[in-house]
Design a protein around this motif. Structure first.
Motif, PDB file in Angstrom:
ATOM      1  N   ARG A  91       0.891  -1.238  -0.015  1.00 51.99           N
ATOM      2  CA  ARG A  91      -0.009  -0.105   0.042  1.00 51.99           C
ATOM      3  C   ARG A  91       0.909   1.203   0.050  1.00 51.99           C
ATOM      4  NH1 ARG A  91      -5.228   1.277   4.237  1.00 51.99           N
ATOM      5  NH2 ARG A  91      -5.660   3.290   3.256  1.00 51.99           N
ATOM      6  N   GLY A  92       1.849   1.282   0.947  1.00 54.81           N
ATOM      7  CA  GLY A  92       2.869   2.461   0.878  1.00 54.81           C
ATOM      8  C   GLY A  92       3.485   2.857  -0.702  1.00 54.81           C
ATOM      9  N   GLU A  93       3.709   1.700  -1.207  1.00 50.99           N
ATOM     10  CA  GLU A  93       4.624   2.042  -2.401  1.00 50.99           C
ATOM     11  C   GLU A  93       3.415   2.410  -3.441  1.00 50.99           C
ATOM     12  OE1 GLU A  93       6.900  -0.528  -5.818  1.00 50.99           O
ATOM     13  OE2 GLU A  93       6.726  -1.098  -3.801  1.00 50.99           O
ATOM     14  N   LEU A  94       2.378   1.992  -3.533  1.00 48.77           N
ATOM     15  CA  LEU A  94       1.327   2.412  -4.426  1.00 48.77           C
ATOM     16  C   LEU A  94       0.809   3.557  -4.091  1.00 48.77           C
ATOM     17  CD1 LEU A  94      -0.321  -0.774  -5.109  1.00 48.77           C
ATOM     18  CD2 LEU A  94       0.921   0.118  -6.698  1.00 48.77           C
ATOM     19  N   SER A  95       0.783   4.060  -2.936  1.00 50.93           N
ATOM     20  CA  SER A  95       0.368   5.309  -2.560  1.00 50.93           C
ATOM     21  C   SER A  95       0.895   6.534  -2.896  1.00 50.93           C
ATOM     22  CB  SER A  95      -0.148   5.455  -1.060  1.00 50.93           C
ATOM     23  OG  SER A  95      -0.981   4.376  -0.671  1.00 50.93           O
ATOM     24  N   LYS A  96       2.437   6.346  -3.078  1.00 47.01           N
ATOM     25  CA  LYS A  96       3.224   7.330  -3.666  1.00 47.01           C
ATOM     26  C   LYS A  96       3.100   7.725  -5.041  1.00 47.01           C
ATOM     27  CE  LYS A  96       6.709   5.711  -0.149  1.00 47.01           C
ATOM     28  NZ  LYS A  96       8.060   5.296  -0.072  1.00 47.01           N
ATOM     29  N   GLN A  97       2.401   7.199  -5.762  1.00 46.95           N
ATOM     30  CA  GLN A  97       2.271   7.370  -7.135  1.00 46.95           C
ATOM     31  C   GLN A  97       1.718   8.689  -7.424  1.00 46.95           C
ATOM     32  OE1 GLN A  97      -0.277   4.517  -9.142  1.00 46.95           O
ATOM     33  NE2 GLN A  97       1.162   2.819  -8.807  1.00 46.95           N
ATOM     34  N   GLN A  98       2.587   9.526  -7.996  1.00 47.10           N
ATOM     35  CA  GLN A  98       1.968  10.944  -8.378  1.00 47.10           C
ATOM     36  C   GLN A  98       0.757  11.321  -9.224  1.00 47.10           C
ATOM     37  OE1 GLN A  98       3.994  13.406  -7.034  1.00 47.10           O
ATOM     38  NE2 GLN A  98       5.107  11.653  -5.850  1.00 47.10           N
ATOM     39  N   HIS A  99       0.353  12.298  -9.093  1.00 44.46           N
ATOM     40  CA  HIS A  99      -0.908  12.650 -10.011  1.00 44.46           C
ATOM     41  C   HIS A  99      -0.240  12.949 -11.306  1.00 44.46           C
ATOM     42  CE1 HIS A  99      -4.886  14.573 -10.971  1.00 44.46           C
ATOM     43  NE2 HIS A  99      -4.359  15.512 -11.594  1.00 44.46           N
TER      44      HIS A  99
END
Length: 526
Positions: A203-211
């Motif tokens: 979850r942490g890694e995927l949540s860092k995806q930029q807009h």
């Protein structure tokens, strides 16, 4: 003078009735055979428009069928008689005549299908050979079989038998519909669970995806899908990008619920969709989507509404249908709030999660909607789905504001002009009609009836070849029509991911499933 016995008088009356009806039918045949020369049907000029994306023109087959001077009307009348004598020929084991009648009926139906597809009238060259054959066969049928009075009695018996079969089929269809709506296949449940577990770990890694700036780029092609079905949504996106000429210019905006949000994020992060941009949002993060603003949410909090939809013991034969959860899902009603979810977009294409795309859909974005908000394929031609089918025209508010014979259209693939949407304040119109239907007297269920009201006078008809419906309930859709369709829609209860799916259509959906994925294999999805 002595009166003849009752039996003699009765035979005379029956003979007179038979003669009169025979004369009437003979007159109908004379009109069919000789009316052509007096009233030649107009021949539509050839068109050089592309087949993929065309807006429906002024041609209306329904009007043609009602015009006594048209070939369509004459062929339709002959086909009715031919179908009647076909039944009688089969009952009398006259298989040769039955086969010849069937062949001409099929030829007539095929001609109607071609006319509906190309949107131009029937020509004399097309109509005359079929009309002559039908006229000859109808004459043979009358000579070989019963008089008109006997035919009428047989028709009544046939109608009664058909009504009984239709009633039994309705009960069966309702039961299947409930199963399809509530039963989640074990394999799909397994897929969701596996993806959710992986989401918890990454979850942490995927949540860092930029807009991504592509999400608001007006030069790209924006599609919206609202669904809690991971595999269904994946097929929609995969089929769209596989048939697009420039898949990297496609942007998909997905909205799902909190239960499936993590699984959706993992799935679309792990799979390759040819460079298309994919955004996944959680409907529960939309703070504006609350009962004080959304009439449907307010109604769902009402005790009487909950009792109506979810409790058993209802007397109506459609009680099971009313309790179908999909009719109350906010993901189903979210289509009426697209400008509020994506305020920076100007035009989008809305796709349901039970469709398969077969052609490049990017030309839809260049269609001129002529100031309308919604571009959709009309459905009143094949099944005669008009407004009176969906709405209660005995209610004064419906009767005063809408035409009962207005043509219905399909949700599932829609072009929405969001600038025109805001200008017409469409969402407010939707809210108004939902508030008027708090007692469920205007319509019973679904999103199509309020959609028909909301977009009334704001819908531009699209070419029917763009969107072919019925793959979830109709086993007899023409193969050529399916092959030429831009989008095929599994609307109905027999969804392609269920065991209820029809084997004839399922390969259209399966070709876009990634069966090589480890979780798909592990969950035994096939």
């Amino acid at each position: 003078m002595r009166r003849p016995p009752y039996s003699v008088r009765r035979r005379r009356r029956l003979s007179l009735v038979s003669i009169c009806l025979s004369i009437g039918l003979l007159g109908l045949l004379i009109v069919a055979l000789f009316g052509l020369s007096k009233h030649p049907a107009p021949i539509a000029p050839p068109t050089n428009q592309p087949l993929d994306v065309v807006i429906a023109d002024s041609f209306n087959l329904t009007e043609e069928l009602l015009d006594v001077r048209s070939y369509a009307r004459q062929l339709g009348d002959q086909m009715v008689l031919a179908k009647a004598y076909l039944v009688i020929a089969k009952e009398n084991s006259n298989l040769q005549l039955a086969w010849e009648l069937s062949a001409q009926i099929r030829a007539c139906q095929l001609l109607f299908s071609q006319v509906a597809t190309r949107a131009s009238p029937i020509t004399a060259a097309e109509a005359e050979p079929i009309m002559k054959q039908l006229a000859s066969l109808i004459y043979q049928s009358r000579e070989l079989h019963y008089d008109i009075a006997t035919v009428i009695m047989k028709f009544k018996a046939q109608i009664q038998a058909l009504e009984e079969r239709a009633s039994a089929a309705t009960v069966q269809s309702t039961t299947f519909g409930q199963l399809a709506a509530e039963a989640v296949p074990k394999s799909l449940y397994c897929l969701g669970m596996q993806l959710t577990l992986e989401w918890a770990e990454t979850r942490g890694e995927l949540s860092k995806q930029q807009h991504s700036p592509a999400l608001t780029d007006q030069d790209l092609y924006h599609f919206v899908v609202f669904s809690d079905n991971i595999l269904g949504t994946s097929v929609v996106i995969n089929s769209t990008v596989c048939n697009a000429k420039r898949p990297t210019q496609l942007v998909f905006h997905l909205v799902t619920d909190s239960v499936n949000f993590g699984a959706m994020r993992v799935w679309f992060a792990q799979n390759d969709f040819k460079g298309a941009t994919i955004e996944v949002q959680n409907i529960d993060t939309f703070t504006w989507l609350n009962a004080s603003y959304v009439p449907v949410l307010k109604q769902l909090q009402d005790v009487e509404t909950q009792s109506y939809y979810f409790k058993s013991g209802q007397e109506s034969k459609n009680a099971v249908k009313f309790r179908n959860p999909k009719y109350l899902s906010m993901l189903n009603h979210l289509r009426f709030y697209i400008p509020e979810i994506y305020p920076e977009l100007q035009k989008v294409v809305f796709l349901d999660d039970d469709i398969v795309v077969q052609k490049d859909l990017t030309p839809l974005f260049s269609i001129d909607l002529h100031g309308n908000v919604n571009g959709a394929v009309e459905t009143c031609l094949e099944s005669f789905h008009r407004y009176h089918k969906y709405l209660n025209f005995s209610h004064p508010k419906i009767k005063a504001n809408f035409d009962p014979d207005a043509c219905g259209w399909a949700f599932g693939m829609n072009v929405f002009d969001l600038v025109a949407w805001k200008r017409a304040n469409v969402t407010a119109r939707y809210h108004y009609w939902q508030e008027q239907n708090v007692d469920r007297t205007l319509w019973k269920l679904g999103t199509l009836p309020p959609g028909l009201l909301t977009f009334y006078g704001l819908t531009e008809p699209l070419d029917r070849k763009l969107h072919v419906l019925g793959l979830g309930y109709d086993p007899n859709i023409d193969a050529q029509l399916i092959e030429s369709a831009g989008v095929v829609h599994f609307n109905g209860n027999m969804k392609p991911w269920l065991k209820l799916a029809m084997s004839r259509y399922k390969p259209l959906w399966e070709r876009y499933v990634n069966y090589s994925h480890a979780y798909v294999q592990q969950c035994n999805i096939h």
